[in-house]
Write an enzyme that holds these catalytic residues in place. Structure first.
Site: not given
Length: 367
Positions: A47, A220, A247, A251, A291-292, A332, A334
């Site tokens: 990421s 990602g 993540c 989105q 960041g989004y 996350h 995990e």
């Protein structure tokens, strides 16, 4: 004597320090991570592809690098910024230094930087393009280089190129790799899943041919709108199988359902972000790197409802589909690095998979 290095930001700010890792030059988006430990997992998290990572904790490298804590095969950061790089690593598992790892993959690092000042700049102005260099070029020349656009194909760079399996005797799960961390695969394998990892541009028909019991959309890098083929695939497959997004996968699910995403000012990166689960009122400390974010107001006319929110800034941290067995989280579960408060979500997903499979079999038996 260590060679001098500079970090030049697009606003003209220049930080002068000492070089470690590879010498040369690298451009990327400058971000910061607040983790105290876990720098090896940060370096190897896909990421971060395209980004220059600043660690806010002042001493990095003291426990070295080992073979077990990588989250992918190699580091993907474009640069590493620290206050002090520890050259003498001390841990029984350690096999090499951060310096040698960065040299191995041609990634420049810079130390003796005032990372507190750099973090304040990012928090005030938002993420900035930056360039780490060991050259003696004038600042004016380096600022010209910073006018180049940042990459937009990070997912294609970090995703697996070929389908592969991690066999098990449990539920068959397709893991769509947008830059998946090993932690996600570990959690599925630990629960006995038969995991098929597929590239980011897999089609709905290719997934159907695998005949999975459930689908996981991985984390990602970058802007989710730069992966339109994944959005189309999710739209086509939604409702056919249970689905869990993490993540970037979170989105992409939102975009596939008609919601919108936006770029955050400086994002969430660290292992101490509090998130509230609305159904229970319980707060979890989570590991995050994004960041989004999903725009809250865009969810109004969709079939998605908010399940989790960030307590620091109120951003959307989880979604549940009102009609189909699909849900997602922005953080996350995990961890790696970070707390394991939220690994129960993998169990929740597999319970959903088992329930869906049972209902499908019952329906088939009555036809």
């Amino acid at each position: 004597m260590k060679k001098q290095a500079r970090l030049v930001l697009e606003d003209g700010t220049v930080f002068t320090g000492k070089s470690f890792g590879a010498q040369g030059e690298s451009l990327g988006e400058v971000v910061f991570n607040t983790g105290i430990t876990g720098y090896q997992e940060v370096l190897s998290d896909p990421s971060y592809c395209g980004q220059i990572v600043t660690m806010t904790y002042p001493l990095i490298g003291n426990y070295g690098i080992n073979r077990d804590d990588f989250e992918t095969m190699r580091p993907f950061v474009h640069g590493f910024v620290v206050r002090e790089h520890c050259e003498v690593h001390s841990n029984w598992r350690s096999e090499q230094t951060v310096d040698s790892l960065l040299k191995e993959y041609n990634i420049p690092g810079i130390e003796e930087v005032d990372t507190r000042k750099l973090t304040r700049i990012i928090r005030q102005h938002g993420t900035l393009k930056g360039l780490i260099t060991t050259s003696d070029e004038p600042v004016e020349s380096l600022l010209e280089k910073l006018k180049a656009p940042l990459m937009e194909d990070q997912v294609a760079r970090v995703s697996t190129k070929n389908m592969f399996a991690a066999p098990g005797r449990g539920s068959k799960i397709v893991l769509v790799d947008f830059g998946a961390k090993y932690g996600i695969l570990r959690e599925l394998i630990k629960r006995g899943c038969d995991v098929i990892v597929v590239p980011y541009n897999v089609t709905a028909d290719e997934i159907r041919r695998i005949r999975p019991d459930g689908i996981m959309l991985s984390n990602g890098p970058g802007d989710p709108k730069n992966v339109p083929e994944a959005i189309r695939m999710i739209q086509e497959i939604l409702g056919e199988y249970p689905l869990f997004g993490i993540c970037l996968g979170h989105q992409l699910l939102a975009l596939a359902c008609g919601a919108d995403t936006h770029k955050m000012k400086f994002g969430h990166r660290g292992g101490n972000h509090p998130v509230k689960e609305l159904a229970t009122g319980r707060t979890y400390i989570t590991s995050q790197n994004h960041g989004y974010a999903v725009s809250k107001e865009s969810l109004t006319d969709t079939d998605l409802e908010i399940s989790h929110i960030a307590l620091n800034d109120g951003t959307v941290e989880g979604l549940t589909h009102k009609k189909y067995p699909a849900f997602s989280v922005q953080y996350h579960p995990e961890a790696a690095p970070g707390p394991y408060d939220s690994d129960y979500l993998f169990d929740r997903f597999l319970e959903q998979v088992a329930k869906f499979t049972k209902e499908e079999k019952n329906y088939a038996a009555t036809r």
